[in-house]
Scaffold this motif. Structure first.
Motif, mmCIF file in Angstrom:
data_model
loop_
_atom_site.group_PDB
_atom_site.id
_atom_site.type_symbol
_atom_site.label_atom_id
_atom_site.label_comp_id
_atom_site.label_asym_id
_atom_site.label_seq_id
_atom_site.Cartn_x
_atom_site.Cartn_y
_atom_site.Cartn_z
ATOM 1 N N ASN A 106 16.589 29.207 -24.077
ATOM 2 C CA ASN A 106 16.264 27.838 -24.476
ATOM 3 C C ASN A 106 15.569 27.080 -23.349
ATOM 4 O O ASN A 106 14.652 26.288 -23.579
ATOM 5 N N ALA A 107 16.008 27.329 -22.128
ATOM 6 C CA ALA A 107 15.460 26.597 -20.977
ATOM 7 C C ALA A 107 14.062 27.061 -20.591
ATOM 8 O O ALA A 107 13.392 26.399 -19.778
ATOM 9 N N ALA A 108 13.598 28.152 -21.172
ATOM 10 C CA ALA A 108 12.256 28.656 -20.861
ATOM 11 C C ALA A 108 11.182 27.619 -21.165
ATOM 12 O O ALA A 108 10.094 27.635 -20.573
ATOM 13 N N HIS A 109 11.466 26.718 -22.090
ATOM 14 C CA HIS A 109 10.544 25.645 -22.458
ATOM 15 C C HIS A 109 10.087 24.880 -21.214
ATOM 16 O O HIS A 109 8.887 24.712 -20.964
ATOM 17 N N GLY A 110 11.051 24.422 -20.407
ATOM 18 C CA GLY A 110 10.718 23.643 -19.217
ATOM 19 C C GLY A 110 10.038 24.461 -18.134
ATOM 20 O O GLY A 110 9.184 23.951 -17.399
ATOM 21 N N GLY A 170 15.868 20.591 -23.660
ATOM 22 C CA GLY A 170 15.810 19.207 -23.219
ATOM 23 C C GLY A 170 16.208 19.063 -21.764
ATOM 24 O O GLY A 170 15.592 18.296 -21.008
ATOM 25 N N ALA A 171 17.235 19.806 -21.338
ATOM 26 C CA ALA A 171 17.690 19.729 -19.943
ATOM 27 C C ALA A 171 16.606 20.202 -18.985
ATOM 28 O O ALA A 171 16.367 19.590 -17.930
ATOM 29 N N SER A 172 15.929 21.291 -19.338
ATOM 30 C CA SER A 172 14.890 21.817 -18.443
ATOM 31 C C SER A 172 13.663 20.904 -18.422
ATOM 32 O O SER A 172 13.018 20.740 -17.386
ATOM 33 N N ILE A 173 13.339 20.284 -19.551
ATOM 34 C CA ILE A 173 12.230 19.327 -19.577
ATOM 35 C C ILE A 173 12.559 18.114 -18.711
ATOM 36 O O ILE A 173 11.706 17.601 -17.982
ATOM 37 N N MET A 174 13.804 17.642 -18.777
ATOM 38 C CA MET A 174 14.187 16.506 -17.933
ATOM 39 C C MET A 174 14.012 16.854 -16.458
ATOM 40 O O MET A 174 13.534 16.029 -15.667
ATOM 41 N N ARG A 210 9.393 16.146 -5.965
ATOM 42 C CA ARG A 210 10.448 16.999 -5.419
ATOM 43 C C ARG A 210 10.971 17.879 -6.547
ATOM 44 O O ARG A 210 10.871 17.525 -7.718
ATOM 45 N N PRO A 211 11.556 19.039 -6.222
ATOM 46 C CA PRO A 211 12.007 19.920 -7.294
ATOM 47 C C PRO A 211 13.085 19.292 -8.179
ATOM 48 O O PRO A 211 14.104 18.801 -7.676
ATOM 49 N N GLY A 212 12.837 19.281 -9.475
ATOM 50 C CA GLY A 212 13.895 18.947 -10.416
ATOM 51 C C GLY A 212 14.835 20.130 -10.536
ATOM 52 O O GLY A 212 14.413 21.288 -10.462
ATOM 53 N N VAL A 213 16.125 19.867 -10.695
ATOM 54 C CA VAL A 213 17.138 20.922 -10.706
ATOM 55 C C VAL A 213 17.870 20.916 -12.042
ATOM 56 O O VAL A 213 18.340 19.865 -12.500
ATOM 57 N N CYS A 214 17.964 22.090 -12.645
ATOM 58 C CA CYS A 214 18.617 22.239 -13.943
ATOM 59 C C CYS A 214 19.570 23.427 -13.903
ATOM 60 O O CYS A 214 19.246 24.467 -13.308
ATOM 61 N N PHE A 215 20.734 23.274 -14.525
ATOM 62 C CA PHE A 215 21.712 24.357 -14.652
ATOM 63 C C PHE A 215 21.913 24.678 -16.127
ATOM 64 O O PHE A 215 22.118 23.767 -16.945
ATOM 65 N N VAL A 216 21.865 25.964 -16.461
ATOM 66 C CA VAL A 216 22.148 26.397 -17.833
ATOM 67 C C VAL A 216 22.961 27.675 -17.783
ATOM 68 O O VAL A 216 23.012 28.367 -16.764
ATOM 69 N N THR A 217 23.572 27.998 -18.905
ATOM 70 C CA THR A 217 24.369 29.210 -18.976
ATOM 71 C C THR A 217 23.500 30.404 -19.348
ATOM 72 O O THR A 217 22.309 30.268 -19.628
#
Length: 551
Positions: A80-84, A52-56, A66-73
């Motif tokens: 999980n973030a591979a989705h976005g 969800g974070a990466s999709i947002m 502009r680039p959306g920025v996401c942080f994950v562990t």
């Protein structure tokens, strides 16, 4: 210079490049960066799942160019973030994903949650890099923004070893970037003018990302002056206003047959930012490969895409936005010979989208779409994921303003809810309506909690037919009446919304919808409207039984 932690250096670079909002799921691997955000003027949205974070973040890229920025562990957070990342790659969306990593001294030992991110993301992201020295953070972050934006936009992945973020370093910040854009030469422009002058049945197909409002206005001006028909690619409908007399419709799943014929019959196709991949090309059947029957002009910002599938008569390496604005230099013709064809194209679009066919059941989804179209503001933002429920939206909603359609061309199920949360956060004064199937909603429906936590009053329509509808359609087509793996038993989504602290409604008939929607708006809360649709209503034109019979 003042010595700073790697985490502080990183956040300072984000601020310099104009980042005002990031999404994340927290992890101990990048706590130093989180700490640096504590006093920074950045809106940090804590999400409930890295997908969800990466999709947002990807949706932010669509909304702002502009680039959306996401942080994950690290490890599971990254996977999980591979989705976005996959969505951003397919949709040409600028995005940067920062991933925590094990300490440098532990690399290669199979440490807790260690991963090789270059191997994992290498085929999807435009660039994958690990920062091994805090002094190189400004250099690498600046390059990441440039890679994400230049050429064909896309995602960049940056790995952050935990100890790099806690190291102290004296280093100069990178400057604010000005992005290089391919320029249009006079010679190439003259070649384009010559092709257009000799055409009898031209058609423009718009697509791609990073269109500005000025660019969209420029293509409207050109279409008005030249009275030329304009179509849009799958889920790019908002690039051109549906109420313009030149609009011919969109090329998605099951396009208007008359529009598909116009693509085949055109003597000049102008792909402006479009790639004409599998979906808009109706599985590569509308344009011959490798040599199109039509004269083909392909305008794209990346040389790697021009001639990749279709060999053009004229390939132009230029950002579509810039090319559109350059069209103002073309002299307005005294008369055009395709004027009647343009009028017919727009009339065919109106006929295709005006009157919904009746479907089985008490909930007439097409009539609901017409009510929404007639009662919501023109700048309403719609968000959807993947599934047959979106066919009604694409067919009956009419986009008239740029950046109001936030949807994945990659066909990613679960996209709509997190994208809608970001859209409403980014554009709080606009109406944001999310469309989700029952299967689609529950893939990232937990981000409804994020909407409640941050008081983001997005309205979500869950279209419930008790199945993975698209898969069932194909199942019935290929294996009639042998149902396995596609049935769903769903919760009461009204109660679901209320349990999170939002507003919930249940709709079983067409007449119930408008009052329920108005109550959801008036609540001022994040809302879910649970709409039951007959399982037989698999598309606006066909039932499941008809599909099974091969009709």
């Amino acid at each position: 210079m003042t010595s700073r932690t790697g985490g502080q250096i990183l956040v300072d670079q984000l601020l310099i490049q104009g980042v005002d909002r990031v999404t994340c799921v927290p992890g101990e691997s990048y706590l130093a960066a989180l700490d640096a955000m504590h006093d920074a003027d950045i809106d940090v949205l804590i999400c409930r799942h890295e997908g969800g974070a990466s999709i947002m973040a990807e949706a932010y890229g669509k909304l702002t160019a502009r680039p959306g920025v996401c942080f994950v562990t690290r490890g599971p957070g990254a996977t999980n973030a591979a989705h976005g990342i996959h969505i951003a790659q397919h949709d040409s969306t600028p995005m940067i994903l920062f991933i925590g990593q094990v300490e440098r001294a532990m690399r290669g030992r199979g440490a807790f949650q260690e991963m090789d991110y270059e191997a994992f993301f290498g085929s999807t992201a435009k660039w994958v890099v690990e920062i091994t020295d805090a002094k190189r953070i400004p250099e690498i972050v600046a390059r990441a923004f440039r890679v994400a934006m230049q050429g064909r936009p896309g995602p960049v992945v940056i790995s952050l070893p935990e100890d790099v973020l806690t190291d102290m370093a004296d280093v100069t910040d990178a400057p604010v970037l000005s992005f290089a854009k391919p320029e249009l030469s006079i010679e190439v422009f003259q070649q384009f003018d010559a092709l257009l002058t000799t055409a009898k049945r031209p058609l423009i197909i718009l697509g791609g990302s990073n269109w500005s409002y000025d660019g969209c206005e420029a293509i409207i001006d050109f279409a008005t002056r030249f009275q030329i028909p304009v179509a849009t690619e799958f889920r790019r409908s908002a690039l051109f206003p549906a109420d313009h007399p030149s609009y011919a419709g969109d090329l998605g799943f099951g396009p208007n047959p008359k529009l598909a014929k116009r693509v085949r019959d055109a003597d000049l196709l102008i792909l402006l930012g479009a790639r004409m991949a599998e979906v808009p090309s109706s599985s590569y059947t509308l344009i011959d490969i490798p040599q199109p029957a039509q004269k083909l002009v392909h305008v794209f910002p990346d040389t790697g895409e021009i001639g990749k599938v279709y060999q053009p008569d004229l390939g132009i390496v230029c950002a579509p936005d810039a090319f559109a604005q350059s069209l103002s230099y073309l002299k307005t013709p005294d008369r055009v010979i395709w004027q009647e064809e343009t009028q017919n194209a727009h009339m065919d679009f109106l006929m295709w989208t005006t009157t919904p066919a009746k479907i089985p059941g008490d909930f007439q989804y097409g009539e609901v779409m017409v009510w929404l179209r007639e009662n919501l503001p023109a700048d309403t933002i719609t968000c959807n994921g993947a599934g047959n429920y979106a066919i009604w939206l694409h067919r009956y909603w009419r986009y008239t303003q740029p950046r109001t359609q936030i949807a994945p061309t990659s066909g990613s199920v679960g996209y709509s809810v997190p994208a809608g949360v970001m859209a409403k956060r980014q554009c709080p004064d606009k109406t944001v309506v999310v469309f989700a199937g029952d299967g689609c909603f529950l893939m990232h429906g937990n981000e409804f909690a994020t909407a409640v936590q941050y008081d983001i009053p997005v309205i979500i329509l869950v279209i419930d037919n008790g199945m993975y509808g698209t898969i069932r359609m194909h199942q019935e087509k290929n294996y009639p009446h042998r149902v396995v793996g596609t049935d769903l038993k769903n919760p009461d989504f009204k109660v679901y919304a209320e349990a999170f602290g939002g507003h919930g409604e249940t709709v079983r008939t067409t007449a119930e919808f408008a009052p329920a929607f108005q109550r959801a708006q008036a609540s001022g809360k994040p809302a879910i409207i649970h709409c039951f649709i007959d399982p037989q209503a698999i598309t606006p034109a066909k039932t499941l039984d008809q599909v099974a019979r091969g009709e």
